[in-house]
Scaffold this active site. Sequence first.
Site, PDB file in Angstrom:
ATOM      1  N   LEU A 142       0.600  -0.927   0.107  1.00 48.85           N
ATOM      2  CA  LEU A 142      -0.240  -0.084   0.324  1.00 48.85           C
ATOM      3  C   LEU A 142       1.048   1.131  -0.228  1.00 48.85           C
ATOM      4  CD1 LEU A 142      -2.503  -0.950   2.545  1.00 48.85           C
ATOM      5  CD2 LEU A 142      -2.886  -0.918   0.054  1.00 48.85           C
ATOM      6  N   ASP A 143       0.314   2.804  -0.572  1.00 50.22           N
ATOM      7  CA  ASP A 143       0.663   3.985  -0.806  1.00 50.22           C
ATOM      8  C   ASP A 143       1.368   3.632   0.910  1.00 50.22           C
ATOM      9  OD1 ASP A 143       0.951   3.267  -3.513  1.00 50.22           O
ATOM     10  OD2 ASP A 143      -0.698   4.693  -3.459  1.00 50.22           O
ATOM     11  N   LYS A 144       2.513   4.672   1.496  1.00 49.81           N
ATOM     12  CA  LYS A 144       3.284   5.173   2.287  1.00 49.81           C
ATOM     13  C   LYS A 144       1.535   6.006   3.217  1.00 49.81           C
ATOM     14  CE  LYS A 144       6.091   8.382   4.983  1.00 49.81           C
ATOM     15  NZ  LYS A 144       7.559   8.556   5.443  1.00 49.81           N
ATOM     16  N   THR A 146      -1.242   5.773   2.514  1.00 47.78           N
ATOM     17  CA  THR A 146      -3.082   4.407   2.208  1.00 47.78           C
ATOM     18  C   THR A 146      -2.920   3.868   3.501  1.00 47.78           C
ATOM     19  OG1 THR A 146      -3.254   5.034  -0.273  1.00 47.78           O
ATOM     20  CG2 THR A 146      -4.407   3.005   1.103  1.00 47.78           C
ATOM     21  N   ARG A 248      -5.440   5.828  -7.532  1.00 43.14           N
ATOM     22  CA  ARG A 248      -5.682   7.688  -6.759  1.00 43.14           C
ATOM     23  C   ARG A 248      -5.524   8.189  -8.871  1.00 43.14           C
ATOM     24  NH1 ARG A 248       0.001   8.021  -4.641  1.00 43.14           N
ATOM     25  NH2 ARG A 248      -0.640  10.095  -4.064  1.00 43.14           N
TER      26      ARG A 248
END
Length: 323
Positions: A142-144, A146, A248
């Site tokens: 997961l993105d940092k 998110t 996104r």
Amino acid sequence: MPQTEARLEVALTADDAGERLDKILAARFESLSRARLQALIADGRLSLDGRALTDGSQKARPGLYQLQIPEPIAAEPSPEDIPLSILYEDAHLIVVDKPPGMAAHPAPGNYTGTLVHALLHHCRGSLSGVGGVARPGIVHRLDKETSGVMVAAKTDAAHQGLSALFSTHDIDRLYIALTRGAPHPDRATIQTQLGRSPHDRKKMAILKSGGREAITHYRVEDVFGPADKPLAARVACRLETGRTHQIRVHLASRSTPCLGDPVYGASQPAAAVKVLIESLGFSRQALHAAVLGFVHPITGETLRFETPLPADMAGLEAGLKAL
């Protein structure tokens, strides 16, 4: 611990102008290979008269160039005693609710405090090595900024089995996004080719050719503000594929990016929403991985995990409802 950096400087003159930038700088910075120099430039570590440059292929211009060089780090991350919200754990895998602000694995700018560091401490060496020394146990990310459900493998067999499930899209993944405005129609599938932006390597973009297929099914669950012109919305996004920044980019392509998204949320939200975001100090993309479901690769058991919105997103949603 924070990394210290060295700095190299060189002044280019009008006589140097017109040559390819990375080529002429590689000749001036003899201690660096051209490949290393290109990587540093792409990472935004080169500046001209104080302005960051990220494209080494551009033509050189006169001025003072400064190059920041990070201190070398250890090849292998060390265990760190970081609390984890564990949803499930057995001898083969572990499922956690990742908080916003925690990177999944070490990368430039995030050499400590990642999920990998926390897992190395918690699992005491029982993480799969398939992901390599920098990403032991990590099957997906997961993105940092998110938040939400992530699974990590503790054995190589589990890692290979989980990777196969992700590869064939046999994973149930549902995300909740709070968006600027509301996508139209209120239920649809977005199917595109996704790849690195040709204009900014740090961003992903929808491409006319090349890239990889990306499919997102979305459904508007709630709208905030006037029904005929919503100020914001709660959108459920189910992933059929899992490309970098997929949700996104897809939501932004409908002119309804995640609120707070610093990369894909180009224009400002409605004034009332902007005031709310600033009053709450909300400073990340409003995206949460709410559901993760899969068949256990070793036991065959069907597993499904669901987590509520974290406090910051829940507070933002409550504020949106009051608009």
